[in-house]
Motif scaffolding. Structure first.
Motif, PDB file in Angstrom:
ATOM      1  N   ASP A 219       0.842  -1.187   0.000  1.00  0.00           N
ATOM      2  CA  ASP A 219       0.000   0.000   0.000  1.00  0.00           C
ATOM      3  C   ASP A 219       0.885   1.247   0.000  1.00  0.00           C
ATOM      4  O   ASP A 219       2.113   1.144   0.035  1.00  0.00           O
ATOM      5  N   PRO A 220       0.308   2.458  -0.059  1.00  0.00           N
ATOM      6  CA  PRO A 220       1.135   3.675  -0.084  1.00  0.00           C
ATOM      7  C   PRO A 220       2.070   3.814   1.105  1.00  0.00           C
ATOM      8  O   PRO A 220       3.087   4.497   1.007  1.00  0.00           O
ATOM      9  N   ASP A 221       1.759   3.182   2.232  1.00  0.00           N
ATOM     10  CA  ASP A 221       2.624   3.265   3.403  1.00  0.00           C
ATOM     11  C   ASP A 221       3.765   2.266   3.358  1.00  0.00           C
ATOM     12  O   ASP A 221       4.629   2.262   4.242  1.00  0.00           O
ATOM     13  N   GLY A 222       3.800   1.414   2.344  1.00  0.00           N
ATOM     14  CA  GLY A 222       4.860   0.429   2.225  1.00  0.00           C
ATOM     15  C   GLY A 222       4.565  -0.896   2.898  1.00  0.00           C
ATOM     16  O   GLY A 222       5.397  -1.794   2.886  1.00  0.00           O
ATOM     17  N   SER A 223       3.392  -1.037   3.495  1.00  0.00           N
ATOM     18  CA  SER A 223       3.029  -2.296   4.142  1.00  0.00           C
ATOM     19  C   SER A 223       2.482  -3.274   3.106  1.00  0.00           C
ATOM     20  O   SER A 223       1.835  -2.876   2.135  1.00  0.00           O
ATOM     21  N   ILE A 224       2.767  -4.539   3.340  1.00  0.00           N
ATOM     22  CA  ILE A 224       2.337  -5.555   2.394  1.00  0.00           C
ATOM     23  C   ILE A 224       0.818  -5.720   2.447  1.00  0.00           C
ATOM     24  O   ILE A 224       0.199  -5.592   3.495  1.00  0.00           O
ATOM     25  N   SER A 225       0.216  -5.929   1.295  1.00  0.00           N
ATOM     26  CA  SER A 225      -1.235  -6.080   1.192  1.00  0.00           C
ATOM     27  C   SER A 225      -1.559  -7.551   0.991  1.00  0.00           C
ATOM     28  O   SER A 225      -1.237  -8.138  -0.041  1.00  0.00           O
ATOM     29  N   LYS A 226      -2.217  -8.155   1.987  1.00  0.00           N
ATOM     30  CA  LYS A 226      -2.548  -9.579   1.925  1.00  0.00           C
ATOM     31  C   LYS A 226      -4.003  -9.777   2.304  1.00  0.00           C
ATOM     32  O   LYS A 226      -4.511  -9.124   3.211  1.00  0.00           O
ATOM     33  N   GLU A 227      -4.630 -10.696   1.606  1.00  0.00           N
ATOM     34  CA  GLU A 227      -6.018 -11.047   1.861  1.00  0.00           C
ATOM     35  C   GLU A 227      -6.136 -12.572   1.881  1.00  0.00           C
ATOM     36  O   GLU A 227      -5.412 -13.268   1.155  1.00  0.00           O
ATOM     37  N   PRO A 228      -7.039 -13.119   2.710  1.00  0.00           N
ATOM     38  CA  PRO A 228      -7.245 -14.573   2.696  1.00  0.00           C
ATOM     39  C   PRO A 228      -7.898 -15.023   1.395  1.00  0.00           C
ATOM     40  O   PRO A 228      -8.866 -14.417   0.926  1.00  0.00           O
ATOM     41  N   CYS A 229      -7.356 -16.065   0.788  1.00  0.00           N
ATOM     42  CA  CYS A 229      -7.898 -16.585  -0.478  1.00  0.00           C
ATOM     43  C   CYS A 229      -8.910 -17.711  -0.243  1.00  0.00           C
ATOM     44  O   CYS A 229     -10.028 -17.657  -0.755  1.00  0.00           O
ATOM     45  N   VAL A 247      -8.758 -22.538  11.453  1.00  0.00           N
ATOM     46  CA  VAL A 247      -8.793 -22.834  10.018  1.00  0.00           C
ATOM     47  C   VAL A 247      -7.419 -22.572   9.422  1.00  0.00           C
ATOM     48  O   VAL A 247      -6.709 -21.653   9.843  1.00  0.00           O
ATOM     49  N   LEU A 248      -7.024 -23.391   8.453  1.00  0.00           N
ATOM     50  CA  LEU A 248      -5.775 -23.207   7.729  1.00  0.00           C
ATOM     51  C   LEU A 248      -6.054 -22.316   6.528  1.00  0.00           C
ATOM     52  O   LEU A 248      -6.758 -22.714   5.599  1.00  0.00           O
ATOM     53  N   VAL A 249      -5.481 -21.097   6.530  1.00  0.00           N
ATOM     54  CA  VAL A 249      -5.810 -20.068   5.547  1.00  0.00           C
ATOM     55  C   VAL A 249      -4.657 -19.901   4.568  1.00  0.00           C
ATOM     56  O   VAL A 249      -3.490 -19.806   4.961  1.00  0.00           O
ATOM     57  N   GLU A 250      -5.014 -19.859   3.275  1.00  0.00           N
ATOM     58  CA  GLU A 250      -4.049 -19.532   2.227  1.00  0.00           C
ATOM     59  C   GLU A 250      -4.198 -18.053   1.896  1.00  0.00           C
ATOM     60  O   GLU A 250      -5.300 -17.564   1.658  1.00  0.00           O
ATOM     61  N   TRP A 251      -3.057 -17.311   1.847  1.00  0.00           N
ATOM     62  CA  TRP A 251      -3.072 -15.862   1.687  1.00  0.00           C
ATOM     63  C   TRP A 251      -2.641 -15.467   0.282  1.00  0.00           C
ATOM     64  O   TRP A 251      -1.872 -16.176  -0.382  1.00  0.00           O
ATOM     65  N   SER A 252      -3.132 -14.318  -0.152  1.00  0.00           N
ATOM     66  CA  SER A 252      -2.694 -13.763  -1.433  1.00  0.00           C
ATOM     67  C   SER A 252      -1.294 -13.177  -1.288  1.00  0.00           C
ATOM     68  O   SER A 252      -0.846 -12.848  -0.187  1.00  0.00           O
ATOM     69  N   ASN A 253      -0.585 -13.005  -2.444  1.00  0.00           N
ATOM     70  CA  ASN A 253       0.773 -12.464  -2.465  1.00  0.00           C
ATOM     71  C   ASN A 253       1.703 -13.256  -1.552  1.00  0.00           C
ATOM     72  O   ASN A 253       2.530 -12.694  -0.842  1.00  0.00           O
ATOM     73  N   SER A 254       1.524 -14.567  -1.521  1.00  0.00           N
ATOM     74  CA  SER A 254       2.314 -15.389  -0.621  1.00  0.00           C
ATOM     75  C   SER A 254       2.485 -16.775  -1.207  1.00  0.00           C
ATOM     76  O   SER A 254       1.826 -17.140  -2.184  1.00  0.00           O
ATOM     77  N   PHE A 255       3.382 -17.543  -0.626  1.00  0.00           N
ATOM     78  CA  PHE A 255       3.577 -18.920  -1.021  1.00  0.00           C
ATOM     79  C   PHE A 255       2.457 -19.789  -0.462  1.00  0.00           C
ATOM     80  O   PHE A 255       1.921 -19.506   0.622  1.00  0.00           O
ATOM     81  N   PRO A 256       2.103 -20.869  -1.151  1.00  0.00           N
ATOM     82  CA  PRO A 256       1.125 -21.800  -0.557  1.00  0.00           C
ATOM     83  C   PRO A 256       1.605 -22.383   0.762  1.00  0.00           C
ATOM     84  O   PRO A 256       0.801 -22.649   1.664  1.00  0.00           O
ATOM     85  N   LYS A 257       2.909 -22.578   0.889  1.00  0.00           N
ATOM     86  CA  LYS A 257       3.423 -23.141   2.142  1.00  0.00           C
ATOM     87  C   LYS A 257       3.406 -22.132   3.282  1.00  0.00           C
ATOM     88  O   LYS A 257       3.692 -22.489   4.433  1.00  0.00           O
ATOM     89  N   ASP A 258       3.081 -20.869   2.972  1.00  0.00           N
ATOM     90  CA  ASP A 258       2.967 -19.860   4.020  1.00  0.00           C
ATOM     91  C   ASP A 258       1.578 -19.817   4.641  1.00  0.00           C
ATOM     92  O   ASP A 258       1.274 -18.897   5.414  1.00  0.00           O
ATOM     93  N   SER A 259       0.732 -20.778   4.296  1.00  0.00           N
ATOM     94  CA  SER A 259      -0.604 -20.831   4.896  1.00  0.00           C
ATOM     95  C   SER A 259      -0.484 -20.992   6.405  1.00  0.00           C
ATOM     96  O   SER A 259       0.394 -21.705   6.901  1.00  0.00           O
TER      97      SER A 259
END
Length: 276
Positions: A219-229, A247-259
């Motif tokens: 985002d404009p502040d430099g923080s990573i933008s992640k949402e649950p997929c 719940v085991l959540v898979e996130w956007s802008n991330s690796f699948p193993k980072d769930s």
């Protein structure tokens, strides 16, 4: 002493900016000058700790004749409008006055001692710094991995072990060399990261395995933008003395193993639009 000093400065038209010790915010320029003079004088305190005041004029001359990156000249040149004169080394016996000859020889001996201690300190710092340095050089067209630690270690996703989380993105192609230790990379379109990186943040690609190639969206502040997929799995856990649904959540802008495992009701509070 305070009354005398204030009265003298008022008569001379000088404005006093009183400061306290170890508080550079009061008068940063004066505090910085004092640090430089202390560093310069500290080189001789080990050998002659009681004679530092005798060579204070040399420390003043050193500071006034040193190049300042802020004003782009020496303070001497800023005051007098001409470069400072060159300090010609004194040869013993040039003066017929014994007191002058003895004083100048004493000065040359102190200068030689200062140069010795400063050179030794620089060499010692260089040895310690070189222990962590590695000679790396890349060519245009090489593929390298990029370390983006600030974009990976965020509080948005709770990881069990931050130190073992992936830190490298890529590989990316080297477009050009900038200076001696920086390289420009071919980052993906839409990247909001500056493409020039220090060589310490790069490592050469070995083999054909690929990792995350797209940089995270920030985002404009430099923080990573992640949402649950999506939710991969569910389980019944315990928080304190009560049972909760995790719940085991898979996130956007991330690796699948980072769930990650998240508490279901807390996930709903953080992301009310997410369909669980």
């Amino acid at each position: 002493m305070s009354t005398f000093w204030k009265e003298l400065m008022s008569k001379l038209g000088v404005k006093i900016n009183a400061s306290t010790a170890y508080h550079p915010q009061s008068d940063g320029q004066t505090e910085r000058v004092n640090q430089c003079l202390e560093t310069y004088l500290r080189c001789m305190t080990g050998e002659r700790p009681k004679e530092w005041c005798d060579w204070l004029h040399l420390a003043e001359w050193w500071y006034n004749t040193s190049y300042h990156s802020t004003i782009l000249v020496t303070p001497y040149q800023a005051l007098y409008g001409q470069p400072p004169p060159i300090n010609v080394p004194y040869v013993a016996g040039d003066s017929v006055v014994a007191e002058v000859d003895r004083s100048l020889q004493h000065r040359e001996a102190a200068l030689k001692m200062l140069k010795f201690h400063m050179k030794r300190a620089q060499d010692r710092m260089k040895v310690q710094a070189d222990k962590k340095r590695r000679e790396r050089e890349f060519q245009v067209g090489d593929w390298v991995f990029l370390k983006l630690q600030p974009y990976r270690q965020q509080t948005v996703v709770s990881r069990g072990c931050q130190k073992l989380a992936p830190k490298w993105f890529g590989p990316f192609a080297v477009l050009s060399k900038v200076g001696k230790v920086a390289y420009r990379l071919q980052l993906p379109e839409g990247s909001r990261v500056h493409p020039v990186f220090h060589v310490s943040q790069l490592k050469k690609r070995v083999g054909t395995d690929k990792v995350q190639s797209d940089l995270p969206v920030v985002d404009p502040d430099g923080s990573i933008s992640k949402e649950p997929c999506r939710i991969i799995d569910r389980r019944l856990g315990r928080r304190g003395n009560r049972a909760v649904t995790e719940v085991l959540v898979e996130w956007s802008n991330s690796f699948p193993k980072d769930s990650t495992w998240e508490v279901l009701h807390l996930l709903k509070q953080r992301y009310p639009q997410f369909d669980t």
